[in-house]
Design a protein around this motif. Structure first.
Motif, PDB file in Angstrom:
ATOM      1  N   ALA A 366       0.825  -1.212   0.000  1.00  0.00           N
ATOM      2  CA  ALA A 366       0.000   0.000   0.000  1.00  0.00           C
ATOM      3  C   ALA A 366       0.854   1.254   0.000  1.00  0.00           C
ATOM      4  O   ALA A 366       0.426   2.302  -0.488  1.00  0.00           O
ATOM      5  CB  ALA A 366      -0.933   0.002   1.213  1.00  0.00           C
ATOM      6  N   ASN A 367       2.054   1.166   0.540  1.00  0.00           N
ATOM      7  CA  ASN A 367       2.992   2.292   0.517  1.00  0.00           C
ATOM      8  C   ASN A 367       3.776   2.228  -0.788  1.00  0.00           C
ATOM      9  O   ASN A 367       4.812   1.568  -0.882  1.00  0.00           O
ATOM     10  CB  ASN A 367       3.942   2.233   1.711  1.00  0.00           C
ATOM     11  CG  ASN A 367       3.221   2.373   3.024  1.00  0.00           C
ATOM     12  OD1 ASN A 367       2.133   2.945   3.081  1.00  0.00           O
ATOM     13  ND2 ASN A 367       3.806   1.847   4.087  1.00  0.00           N
ATOM     14  N   ARG A 368       3.294   2.896  -1.791  1.00  0.00           N
ATOM     15  CA  ARG A 368       3.871   2.782  -3.127  1.00  0.00           C
ATOM     16  C   ARG A 368       5.321   3.240  -3.138  1.00  0.00           C
ATOM     17  O   ARG A 368       5.647   4.312  -2.661  1.00  0.00           O
ATOM     18  CB  ARG A 368       3.066   3.607  -4.125  1.00  0.00           C
ATOM     19  CG  ARG A 368       1.637   3.161  -4.184  1.00  0.00           C
ATOM     20  CD  ARG A 368       0.838   3.827  -5.285  1.00  0.00           C
ATOM     21  NE  ARG A 368      -0.496   3.241  -5.263  1.00  0.00           N
ATOM     22  CZ  ARG A 368      -0.807   2.084  -5.794  1.00  0.00           C
ATOM     23  NH1 ARG A 368       0.120   1.411  -6.434  1.00  0.00           N
ATOM     24  NH2 ARG A 368      -2.024   1.600  -5.712  1.00  0.00           N
ATOM     25  N   GLY A 369       6.163   2.384  -3.714  1.00  0.00           N
ATOM     26  CA  GLY A 369       7.577   2.706  -3.811  1.00  0.00           C
ATOM     27  C   GLY A 369       8.345   2.593  -2.515  1.00  0.00           C
ATOM     28  O   GLY A 369       9.522   2.955  -2.459  1.00  0.00           O
ATOM     29  N   SER A 370       7.704   2.077  -1.451  1.00  0.00           N
ATOM     30  CA  SER A 370       8.382   2.026  -0.150  1.00  0.00           C
ATOM     31  C   SER A 370       9.584   1.095  -0.173  1.00  0.00           C
ATOM     32  O   SER A 370      10.596   1.366   0.483  1.00  0.00           O
ATOM     33  CB  SER A 370       7.396   1.597   0.940  1.00  0.00           C
ATOM     34  OG  SER A 370       6.874   0.302   0.677  1.00  0.00           O
ATOM     35  N   LEU A 371       9.502  -0.006  -0.920  1.00  0.00           N
ATOM     36  CA  LEU A 371      10.616  -0.957  -0.952  1.00  0.00           C
ATOM     37  C   LEU A 371      11.849  -0.323  -1.584  1.00  0.00           C
ATOM     38  O   LEU A 371      12.953  -0.405  -1.045  1.00  0.00           O
ATOM     39  CB  LEU A 371      10.205  -2.217  -1.718  1.00  0.00           C
ATOM     40  CG  LEU A 371      11.265  -3.312  -1.820  1.00  0.00           C
ATOM     41  CD1 LEU A 371      11.674  -3.790  -0.435  1.00  0.00           C
ATOM     42  CD2 LEU A 371      10.760  -4.481  -2.645  1.00  0.00           C
ATOM     43  N   ILE A 372      11.665   0.329  -2.737  1.00  0.00           N
ATOM     44  CA  ILE A 372      12.803   0.966  -3.405  1.00  0.00           C
ATOM     45  C   ILE A 372      13.325   2.129  -2.573  1.00  0.00           C
ATOM     46  O   ILE A 372      14.543   2.338  -2.462  1.00  0.00           O
ATOM     47  CB  ILE A 372      12.399   1.432  -4.816  1.00  0.00           C
ATOM     48  CG1 ILE A 372      12.149   0.214  -5.708  1.00  0.00           C
ATOM     49  CG2 ILE A 372      13.467   2.321  -5.421  1.00  0.00           C
ATOM     50  CD1 ILE A 372      11.829   0.552  -7.134  1.00  0.00           C
ATOM     51  N   THR A 373      12.414   2.887  -1.961  1.00  0.00           N
ATOM     52  CA  THR A 373      12.848   3.990  -1.098  1.00  0.00           C
ATOM     53  C   THR A 373      13.680   3.472   0.067  1.00  0.00           C
ATOM     54  O   THR A 373      14.722   4.045   0.409  1.00  0.00           O
ATOM     55  CB  THR A 373      11.628   4.756  -0.566  1.00  0.00           C
ATOM     56  OG1 THR A 373      10.853   5.250  -1.676  1.00  0.00           O
ATOM     57  CG2 THR A 373      12.058   5.931   0.291  1.00  0.00           C
ATOM     58  N   ALA A 374      13.221   2.372   0.687  1.00  0.00           N
ATOM     59  CA  ALA A 374      13.970   1.799   1.813  1.00  0.00           C
ATOM     60  C   ALA A 374      15.339   1.307   1.359  1.00  0.00           C
ATOM     61  O   ALA A 374      16.358   1.567   2.025  1.00  0.00           O
ATOM     62  CB  ALA A 374      13.168   0.653   2.431  1.00  0.00           C
ATOM     63  N   LEU A 375      15.403   0.604   0.225  1.00  0.00           N
ATOM     64  CA  LEU A 375      16.686   0.130  -0.292  1.00  0.00           C
ATOM     65  C   LEU A 375      17.642   1.294  -0.531  1.00  0.00           C
ATOM     66  O   LEU A 375      18.814   1.250  -0.148  1.00  0.00           O
ATOM     67  CB  LEU A 375      16.475  -0.647  -1.592  1.00  0.00           C
ATOM     68  CG  LEU A 375      15.871  -2.042  -1.480  1.00  0.00           C
ATOM     69  CD1 LEU A 375      15.468  -2.551  -2.855  1.00  0.00           C
ATOM     70  CD2 LEU A 375      16.847  -3.000  -0.835  1.00  0.00           C
TER      71      LEU A 375
END
Length: 603
Positions: A366-375
């Protein structure tokens, strides 16, 4: 001034997290429908929704985080009007005049199996597909197709457009009420059923979105797919776009509204069984390697002790013979070796922390782009650990050029990655894809790299060089020993090839599902298994490296530094070979740009 503006923009991009809290709606309250993008598993190239000649208003782009921008997500407004709990039959969006070029674009999108992605209350649109294993349990997939194609009696391929959609919104009755009469609801489902209808109306009357009456659908005549009246795409023409809106109650609470994308897939049982089976096998092999290693070392130590007691003058042999050379710096580029280790520490910190956050549910889809932002952010802030590790190791090699060492640690791996990223971005830009990163995002990346990561690397390196190096357990001889001829099975190429097999086996099953999530546009959600497999991978790599280094030292070859990295690091080569196999066998990608996109990211 410019740098301050860029840093503020970077902070804004980092801190934007959409959809983190539920929202309740009152009856007949406007509910916005946003359009997202067009995607295809065949081309892997995302496009803006309005790159095709759909009906559009004055387009406004919603702000997104840096992760969404890197993924090519562009959320824009639309002409579709929804009012909470209000059914709307056969509403006209617009009558669109499609040129020959526009018709060709539609046909090409249909040929490439492009799917349309919409959003309502940050929930993606889905369509129901029949489960081949259990037809009574259909499952949801994100998006809906642009259209379809079929052959006529003469064998000619015809393209048909889905110009009518039935929007079904599921709502959960919330417990909160502002008054007794006003019950608020939460959106927990968003489903789309597409139809192809060549609308018929009185063309002698001026067309109007509000007043024109359609003969092909109305409140009394629901829309349906009629094979004799499909909307063809065959050149310049006017197409009427319409939609229905239906509301349905659902017992699904807001917290579980994404479950429809995570359950019911026909591969789920296979997934769980394969992961469990692979985990047990790898754990067993890991324990076996550890037991063999410990037993062999114990026997060698006992042998050396007995030999010393029986015959003190007997010459030492094996790994004990090279104890005075084993801590000699690498013969090939100690600088590069320390840089690689420092970069590895930085990447390792990023992966470990990302998996930990994902394990606790902080990286929800649901948090769009959260994975790439976290990486991205974790890699940037792990620069201090990478610089410190590289500096400490380089100092232990008696290196003196600390400035070059730190500079390479800060730029070598990020520079290579950024160069690959630019090649991919230019390729996407050449075909007009929405996945091409805007200049503002590129500037944000540069600011994060040189404004945050590089200073942290230098800070970590400064602290590392200031500390005294811990003394080695044994003294190193000034004159290196001559390495005797090695047996054929200890050739570096062979140990590298065989050293990566077991670590690759630890991730091979899970890798299939990760690849499917990335390239078949599925949602990956079992981070617990991924965390477990990653820990098994780390343990397996460590034990394989120790085992091969032990065999190497037993043959009186003390040049173990680079081979210790290459042995288990060969797993990366097997992953790339697996990516080539996956490209050939599982994907239907054709064309230069899609292939560049795939192999660029896999590299």
């Amino acid at each position: 001034m410019l740098r301050a503006v860029l840093i503020l923009q970077a902070v804004k991009a980092i801190t934007y997290l959409p959809g983190v809290a539920p929202r309740s709606y009152s009856p007949e309250e406007p509910l916005k429908l946003y359009v997202n993008k067009l995607t295809s598993t065949h081309t892997q190239i995302p496009y803006d929704y309005y790159s095709l000649p759909f009906c559009h208003p004055k387009i406004k782009v919603s702000p997104q985080g840096i992760g969404s921008n890197l993924e090519g997500d562009k959320i824009e407004n639309s002409l579709y009007k929804l009012e909470v709990l209000k059914n709307q039959p056969c509403k006209i969006v617009c009558r669109k005049k499609v040129t020959k070029i526009g018709a060709k674009r539609f046909a090409r999108a249909i040929d490439d199996d492009y799917r349309v992605h919409w959003l309502v209350d940050n929930l993606p649109a889905s369509t129901l597909l029949t489960n081949k294993v259990d037809p009574t349990r259909p499952y949801h997939v994100r998006g809906f197709p642009v259209g379809f194609r079929q052959e006529d009696e003469s064998g000619k391929t015809q393209h048909f457009l889905f110009n009518h959609v039935k929007i079904v919104v599921s709502v959960h009755r919330a417990v909160e009420r502002s008054t007794e009469e006003d019950e608020r609801v939460r959106v927990v489902g968003f489903r789309v059923e597409p139809y192809s209808i060549k609308h018929v109306y009185d063309e002698n009357i001026d067309f109007s979105v509000k007043t024109t009456q359609l003969n092909t659908c109305s409140a009394q005549r629901p829309a349906r797919n009629d094979p004799t009246n499909y909307q063809r795409i065959d050149g310049e023409q006017s197409i009427v776009f319409t939609y229905d809106v239906e509301w349905e109650d659902s017992a699904t609470p807001w917290a579980h509204r994404w479950d429809v994308f995570l359950q019911g897939n026909p591969d789920d049982k296979i997934h769980w069984f394969s992961i469990t089976n692979s985990t047990m096998i790898v754990v067993f092999l890991t324990v076996m390697v550890a037991m063999i290693l410990v037993r062999t070392l114990s026997q060698d130590i006992a042998h050396y002790n007995d030999a010393a007691l029986l015959d003190e003058a007997k010459e030492e042999s094996g790994w004990k013979l090279v104890h005075a050379d084993v801590f000699r710096p690498p013969s090939f580029s100690p600088m590069l070796f320390s840089v690689c280790i420092g970069s590895g520490v930085q990447l390792g910190c990023m992966v470990l922390l990302t998996l930990t956050f994902a394990l606790f549910g902080f990286l929800s889809p649901a948090n769009r782009g959260s994975l790439i932002t976290a990486l991205l952010m974790l890699y940037v802030f792990a620069g201090g650990a990478g610089g410190h590790a590289a500096a400490r190791l380089y100092k232990s090699f008696r290196g003196t050029d600390w400035m070059l060492n730190t500079l390479l640690t800060a730029t070598l791996v990020p520079g290579f990655t950024f160069a690959c990223f630019l090649v991919i971005d230019i390729s996407l830009l050449s075909v007009g894809s929405s996945g091409a990163v805007p200049v503002s995002t590129l500037l944000t990346l540069v600011v994060l790299w040189f404004g945050v990561s590089v200073p942290l690397v230098f800070l970590g390196a400064y602290v590392g060089f200031k500390k005294d190096v811990a003394p080695n357990p044994v003294r190193t001889n000034q004159i290196p020993r001559l390495v005797p001829p090695q047996p054929w099975y200890m050739h570096p190429a062979l140990t590298t090839i065989f050293g990566g097999i077991l670590p690759f086996g630890a991730v091979s099953v899970e890798l299939f599902f990760v690849m499917s999530a990335i390239w078949l546009h599925q949602i990956y959600y079992i981070f617990g298994f991924l965390f477990l497999v990653s820990m098994i991978l780390v343990a397996t790599c460590a034990e394989i490296t120790i085992l091969l280094c032990y065999f190497q030292l037993c043959n009186e070859d003390y040049a173990w530094w680079w081979r210790s990295v290459m042995s288990s690091g060969a797993c990366a080569g097997y992953v790339f070979l697996y990516a080539v196999w996956y490209f050939i066998s599982e994907l239907e990608i054709t064309g230069g740009v899609p292939s560049t996109l795939y192999f660029g990211y896999m590299t």
